[in-house]
Each structure stands twice: as C-alpha cells, then as structure tokens.
Design a protein around this motif. Structure first.
Motif, PDB file in Angstrom:
ATOM      1  N   LEU A 185      37.741  38.125  29.306  1.00  0.00           N
ATOM      2  CA  LEU A 185      36.857  39.139  29.880  1.00  0.00           C
ATOM      3  C   LEU A 185      37.262  39.463  31.320  1.00  0.00           C
ATOM      4  O   LEU A 185      37.303  40.638  31.722  1.00  0.00           O
ATOM      5  CB  LEU A 185      35.415  38.644  29.862  1.00  0.00           C
ATOM      6  N   THR A 186      37.577  38.428  32.086  1.00  0.00           N
ATOM      7  CA  THR A 186      37.924  38.635  33.493  1.00  0.00           C
ATOM      8  C   THR A 186      39.221  39.404  33.642  1.00  0.00           C
ATOM      9  O   THR A 186      39.321  40.339  34.448  1.00  0.00           O
ATOM     10  CB  THR A 186      38.031  37.275  34.208  1.00  0.00           C
ATOM     11  N   ASN A 187      40.234  39.027  32.881  1.00  0.00           N
ATOM     12  CA  ASN A 187      41.519  39.727  32.975  1.00  0.00           C
ATOM     13  C   ASN A 187      41.379  41.193  32.616  1.00  0.00           C
ATOM     14  O   ASN A 187      41.979  42.073  33.252  1.00  0.00           O
ATOM     15  CB  ASN A 187      42.552  39.049  32.071  1.00  0.00           C
ATOM     16  N   TRP A 188      40.550  41.467  31.605  1.00  0.00           N
ATOM     17  CA  TRP A 188      40.340  42.868  31.225  1.00  0.00           C
ATOM     18  C   TRP A 188      39.614  43.645  32.316  1.00  0.00           C
ATOM     19  O   TRP A 188      40.063  44.722  32.717  1.00  0.00           O
ATOM     20  CB  TRP A 188      39.540  42.951  29.916  1.00  0.00           C
ATOM     21  N   ILE A 189      38.492  43.128  32.806  1.00  0.00           N
ATOM     22  CA  ILE A 189      37.681  43.912  33.744  1.00  0.00           C
ATOM     23  C   ILE A 189      38.379  44.063  35.094  1.00  0.00           C
ATOM     24  O   ILE A 189      38.240  45.098  35.764  1.00  0.00           O
ATOM     25  CB  ILE A 189      36.271  43.308  33.907  1.00  0.00           C
ATOM     26  N   LYS A 190      39.156  43.079  35.518  1.00  0.00           N
ATOM     27  CA  LYS A 190      39.893  43.220  36.768  1.00  0.00           C
ATOM     28  C   LYS A 190      40.909  44.352  36.650  1.00  0.00           C
ATOM     29  O   LYS A 190      41.061  45.163  37.576  1.00  0.00           O
ATOM     30  CB  LYS A 190      40.591  41.910  37.136  1.00  0.00           C
ATOM     31  N   GLY A 191      41.595  44.408  35.516  1.00  0.00           N
ATOM     32  CA  GLY A 191      42.540  45.497  35.312  1.00  0.00           C
ATOM     33  C   GLY A 191      41.855  46.846  35.164  1.00  0.00           C
ATOM     34  O   GLY A 191      42.316  47.865  35.694  1.00  0.00           O
ATOM     35  N   LYS A 192      40.722  46.841  34.472  1.00  0.00           N
ATOM     36  CA  LYS A 192      39.992  48.092  34.235  1.00  0.00           C
ATOM     37  C   LYS A 192      39.500  48.701  35.544  1.00  0.00           C
ATOM     38  O   LYS A 192      39.475  49.939  35.695  1.00  0.00           O
ATOM     39  CB  LYS A 192      38.798  47.800  33.312  1.00  0.00           C
ATOM     40  N   THR A 193      39.108  47.883  36.480  1.00  0.00           N
ATOM     41  CA  THR A 193      38.504  48.370  37.728  1.00  0.00           C
ATOM     42  C   THR A 193      39.460  48.309  38.923  1.00  0.00           C
ATOM     43  O   THR A 193      39.035  48.555  40.055  1.00  0.00           O
ATOM     44  CB  THR A 193      37.265  47.528  38.077  1.00  0.00           C
ATOM     45  N   ASN A 194      40.727  47.985  38.664  1.00  0.00           N
ATOM     46  CA  ASN A 194      41.686  47.829  39.759  1.00  0.00           C
ATOM     47  C   ASN A 194      41.176  46.820  40.786  1.00  0.00           C
ATOM     48  O   ASN A 194      41.229  47.037  41.985  1.00  0.00           O
ATOM     49  CB  ASN A 194      41.984  49.181  40.431  1.00  0.00           C
ATOM     50  N   ASN A 195      40.652  45.702  40.248  1.00  0.00           N
ATOM     51  CA  ASN A 195      40.176  44.584  41.080  1.00  0.00           C
ATOM     52  C   ASN A 195      39.035  44.959  42.018  1.00  0.00           C
ATOM     53  O   ASN A 195      38.901  44.396  43.102  1.00  0.00           O
ATOM     54  CB  ASN A 195      41.335  43.983  41.879  1.00  0.00           C
ATOM     55  N   THR A 196      38.189  45.879  41.580  1.00  0.00           N
ATOM     56  CA  THR A 196      37.070  46.335  42.413  1.00  0.00           C
ATOM     57  C   THR A 196      35.769  46.192  41.632  1.00  0.00           C
ATOM     58  O   THR A 196      35.440  47.039  40.793  1.00  0.00           O
ATOM     59  CB  THR A 196      37.264  47.805  42.829  1.00  0.00           C
ATOM     60  N   PRO A 197      34.995  45.141  41.863  1.00  0.00           N
ATOM     61  CA  PRO A 197      33.764  44.934  41.089  1.00  0.00           C
ATOM     62  C   PRO A 197      32.803  46.116  41.134  1.00  0.00           C
ATOM     63  O   PRO A 197      32.083  46.365  40.154  1.00  0.00           O
ATOM     64  CB  PRO A 197      33.152  43.689  41.745  1.00  0.00           C
ATOM     65  N   ALA A 198      32.756  46.836  42.236  1.00  0.00           N
ATOM     66  CA  ALA A 198      31.831  47.964  42.355  1.00  0.00           C
ATOM     67  C   ALA A 198      32.154  49.084  41.367  1.00  0.00           C
ATOM     68  O   ALA A 198      31.324  49.982  41.167  1.00  0.00           O
ATOM     69  CB  ALA A 198      31.848  48.505  43.781  1.00  0.00           C
ATOM     70  N   LYS A 199      33.308  49.024  40.735  1.00  0.00           N
ATOM     71  CA  LYS A 199      33.690  50.057  39.759  1.00  0.00           C
ATOM     72  C   LYS A 199      33.301  49.692  38.337  1.00  0.00           C
ATOM     73  O   LYS A 199      33.564  50.455  37.411  1.00  0.00           O
ATOM     74  CB  LYS A 199      35.199  50.320  39.838  1.00  0.00           C
TER      75      LYS A 199
END
Length: 586
Positions: free
Chosen positions: A362-376
C-alpha cells in the motif's frame, strides 16, 4: 455504518487547551525549584491576563487517578518508525491538544433518557426507524479506545469511559444482548431496538481489555469479565462465521461470505486470544490474511487496495450499491480507507510479517501515486489506483501514514504526513479516526499486555534501593520503588554518570523493566544486572531515549540486583524516576 459526504468538510476552531496551559503541563509533577521557569510563567500569565485570555489552570498530574498506563506511554515498536523531525514530547503535546478538541466537540453526556450515559456524537447511515440518531456503536467503540489511552492526561477518563460503557450496555442489540445496537438515540425505546454492527463491538470489547490494563477490574465494573463475555458470548457467537470470516452484524448469517475489511482489526483479535486462550481468534486472523491476499492478487495486485465490502469465495468486490448504502461499495472508499491502520498494528504490536507485506505494498503504491506528497491523497480510489475522489481527508490520509511506519525508507513520507494530520480538523468520522492514527504513530496506543490476565508482580516494589546521589531530602532512592507515582528519586543536578539500583532479595528471573521518567530523563542509559552487587553486566542500552514511560523487555535474565545507569541527560538537571519497576517473564 458511515455515510460519505461529498461536501467540503467544515473546519472547526481548536478550542483545546494550548498555549500557556501547554507550557504549564510540561513541568507538572516537578517540585524542584526552577526560578527561571517560574519567572517566565509569571510573565506569560500577566500577558495573558492583560490580553483578556482569562484564568489559566495547570493540568492535573498524569498520575492523579491511579492509572497503570497513563498517557503518554510513547512506546516504540520493533521494526517501526515514528516522525523524526519533531521530539516525542512535541508529538505527545499534539495528541493531547487534539484529544481536548475532539472531546469538546464530540463527547456528550446529555441523554435525558440515560443520565450518566456518554456517547460520541456523529453521523450515521441506514434506516433510523423513526428515531433521531445521535451516534452509533462505531463511534462508541472509537470513544472507548481513545478515552482509555488518554487516561492520565484527562483526569476524568475513567468516569467518561464508564459512562460510555453504560450507554453501550443500555443500547444492547435486539439480536444478542452481549453486543451493542448500532444506533444511539435519546429514547428508552431505542434501547434494545437495533441490531449490531461488527466494527463497533470489536472496538468496545477491545477497549474493555485496555480498561482492565489501565485501571484493573476491582472497581465498579469488572472490565476483564465484561470483555470475556462480550468476546465469547457476543462476537464469537454472532459475528465469527463458519468459514472463519467476520460477518457484518448479529443480523447477518453464520455462514455468510460477505464481510467488511474495515472490521478486520487483527490486533484486536490477538488480544481476544490472549484473554480467552480460544484458538478461534488465531484461525480468524489466518483466514482474513488469506482472504486479503487472494483478493489483492486477483483485483489489486499493483496497489494492495481492497474494496469497502468483500463477498463470495474466492473473494471479490461487492457490487455497487451493496446493501443500498451508497454507490461506491465496490472500491476503496470510506469504509476501506480505515483498513491500513487495522493491518499495520498487527505487525507493529505482534510482528506478523503478513501485516508488513500488505502495508508495504500500500505504501509503495500511494507514495508513487502522489509523488511522495501525502496531501495529494484523494478520498476514494478504484482498485487499480485510479482516483475517484477529489480532495484529501484524514480518514484516507492518516491510515496510509500509519502503514508507512514499517520501513525507515518511508521516513520523509511519515514526517510530512504527521505535519499534515496533526492539525486536521473535519468531522466526527475523520477526526475520530485521525486521533486513533495519531495515538498509534506516536506510540501512545499501547499493546494490551500479559496483565490482561492475572497481573505480574513488580519484583522491585519496596526493594532496598541505592543511588549514586540524590537531589536532596524527599528525593531518596527508595522513592522510585514505593509504588507511588506521585513521589520520585532525583539525582544531583548537572553531572554524569548517575545510577540507581534495587536489591530484589534473591536471584530472580526478570522479563522486563518499566521506567516512569519525570521531565528530567536520560537520553542515553544502560540497564545492568548483578548477582552480588559488585560485578555488573549490561543487558540493555538506550541511545535515543525520549522519557515518559519506557517498558523494556529483557531476554532470559537472572539476577538479584538491577540498575539504571544514566549516561546522558535530556535537561540541565539530574535524572529523575517516578517508578523503577521489575517484572518476571510472562
């Protein structure tokens, strides 16, 4: 039982205790003379009064109500990380302030039909059957966990908790009286009228185990007995299916294949196993991991996401509009958004590598999806990762920050996520789950220990004590072994090293040590043991201590004497311990 909202969430002003009160809190419990600090405080009070702030009242001592695990506990779990760009004390303060805000906005005790009954005010979905719903069993569960974990910060925590439990019992399920009906309304007719929802009962039962750990079960409520009854006669009877899944409520079938992944509170189930010794809970855990992995391999191999509801065997997403609640029941939406916290806690607290594997995906996917920006992070995704939401909300963001605590490679992500979530204020659902994630991330959601069964004795209680020095009268070494969290040992100020030791009277097996630090704590120290009080062996070394309460497990240690050897201080003062505890192995 949650209705997603499409409108922009309303921001609420934080009316929590902060500013001056926070400054006062940081030194509560210390009786040493700190003239510079008091001069600063007096100046701040004068400024506050001139500005019309009003009366500033120091918070009560964390130990005023006799809690066994008072906030902050700030546990560090093996293999996990915390935010590294702020201090532990700053994180604790952020949690305390957020709790004060949450308590003021959502915790209510105004039921005319149930005097003394507390509830968490929040929105619900589903048919209210003619009643005006004020809250739900889901909110009751959140509130009961939060209140237990914040005991010590909140001197009224046990009163509030007992009031929440009173409401949970009064609003018993129409199907199984050992469970809670899913609706809270201000009417005696609503009590016993509604059937249950699985997630609320899981949280309520788990909170009772925490309450037993926190206050013991010898008072007005036997928390451990109530927990066991709810686990065995309630959840096991009504919610564990014949195929070792969890159904949706006690209205659902025992052979049901439909299940809600946000109910998969795996660390709760492990706690259930510990207090009942019933192997069914381990079997359910194993099966739910299997269901998750089968589902992900078939429908979300690139993301690790899971849908709000899962049906059938082999498992697949429920269709749209499942149960008629809302359209998005087949995607990662407002129910499934809670899953990452449920999963990562099983790894953090119990070390299950399956929890880490899911969290990492989950983490690897969401970091890539948001370009390492949690606010996205967006409020909704298809299982392949396509966005369906259009803004960030804490119930989606915070669990994905929690999931990332499994790997130091995610440090920047966790740091950024913490900064985003710590001040995010929205509505009952997001705020409650945000606070639960904050408690986990800061180490203030502690694991129910072996004392969920008969409690382990403190081998060092009233032990003969010796210290390298004392600050003065009333700070002697034996104060750290008197079982009183109001008194303390303090060493002389301004010099290293300093130490304190206890004589257990005979060589004994030691399983763990508990250190209850005052504000003057050690950032670097060792635990040492000896059989003769002369020759010492190092059994633990701390190089980045953060004070608070440290629970330190030891492996196969046999000794008569135990010593804390302080090497480096966090303050200009000495070292100071409220209590130095020694426990046998579990």
């Amino acid at each position: 039982m949650f209705q997603p909202r499409t409108n922009v969430y309303t921001r609420t002003q934080n009316h929590a205790r902060g500013g001056l009160a926070s400054a006062v809190t940081s030194t509560t419990g210390s009786t040493r003379s700190r003239s510079k600090w008091y001069k600063q405080l007096i100046g701040m009070l004068i400024v506050a009064l001139i500005a019309g702030v009003g009366t500033v009242v120091p918070s009560q001592s964390s130990y005023a109500a006799g809690e066994k695990k008072p906030f902050p506990q700030q546990t560090s779990y093996p293999g996990t990380i915390k935010p590294s760009h702020v201090t532990q004390n700053a994180m604790n303060q952020a949690v305390a302030q957020y709790y004060d805000y949450w308590k003021g906005k959502y915790l209510k005790n105004n039921l005319s039909s149930l005097p003394g009954g507390y509830y968490v005010k929040g929105e619900i979905t589903g048919d209210q059957d003619g009643f005006t719903a004020l809250g739900s069993s889901e909110g009751q569960g959140y509130g009961m966990i939060i209140t237990v974990l914040m005991a010590g910060h909140d001197p009224d925590a046990q009163t509030i908790y007992n009031g929440l439990f009173k409401t949970a019992r009064a609003f018993k399920s129409s199907e199984n009286p050992n469970l809670m009906g899913w609706v809270v309304a201000d009417s005696t007719q609503a009590q016993g009228h509604f059937s249950s929802a699985t997630d609320g009962d899981l949280d309520i039962a788990y909170s009772l185990i925490l309450a037993h750990n926190q206050w013991g079960s010898g008072g007005a409520i036997n928390y451990l007995q109530e927990a066991k009854q709810m686990i065995t006669d309630g959840i096991k009877v009504s919610n564990v299916t014949t195929n070792n899944r969890l159904n949706l409520g006690d209205w659902d079938g025992k052979n049901a294949l439909n299940t809600r992944p946000s109910d998969w509170a795996l660390s709760h189930l492990r706690a259930f196993h510990e207090v009942t010794q019933d192997p069914i809970w381990l079997q359910v855990i194993d099966n739910l991991y299997s269901v998750y992995n089968q589902f992900s391999n078939s429908y979300s191999s690139a993301t690790g996401l899971i849908s709000d509801f899962v049906i059938n065997d082999p498992p697949k997403p429920a269709p749209e509009w499942y149960l008629g609640e809302f359209k998005e029941t087949n995607i990662y939406y407002y129910n499934a958004s809670r899953v990452p916290l449920r999963i990562v806690m099983d790894y953090a607290m119990y070390g299950d590598p399956r929890g880490k594997a899911i969290s990492d995906k989950l983490t690897n996917w969401i970091k890539g999806k948001t370009n390492n920006t949690p606010a996205k992070i967006k409020n909704g995704y298809k299982l392949n990762g396509t966005e369906v939401g259009d803004y960030a909300t804490a119930v989606f963001v915070s669990p994905l920050i929690s999931a990332a605590t499994t790997d130091s490679a995610n440090q920047a992500w966790v740091n950024s996520g913490w900064d985003w979530m710590k001040n995010k204020k929205e509505d009952y659902f997001s705020d409650s789950y945000n606070l639960l994630n904050m408690l986990y991330i800061t180490g203030n959601w502690w694991k129910p220990g072996a004392d969920a069964q008969p409690e382990l004795p403190n081998l060092a209680l009233h032990a003969t004590a010796v210290a390298s020095s004392i600050e003065g009268i009333s700070f002697e070494a034996d104060r750290a072994f008197d079982g009183n969290l109001q008194s303390r040992w303090a060493s002389s100020e301004g010099s290293d090293p300093q130490w304190i030791s206890a004589d257990l009277g005979a060589v004994k097996a030691i399983g763990s040590v508990g250190l209850h630090w005052e504000d003057a704590y050690a950032t670097k120290f060792k635990l040492q043991v000896s059989n003769d009080g002369v020759n010492w062996q190092d059994v633990y070394s701390e190089t980045n201590g953060s004070g608070g309460v440290q629970n330190i497990p030891l492996n196969q240690v046999q000794a008569r004497y135990v010593k804390m050897y302080g090497i480096e201080r966090a303050t200009p003062y000495g070292y100071s311990l409220y209590e130095f505890e020694v426990y046998p192995p579990n």
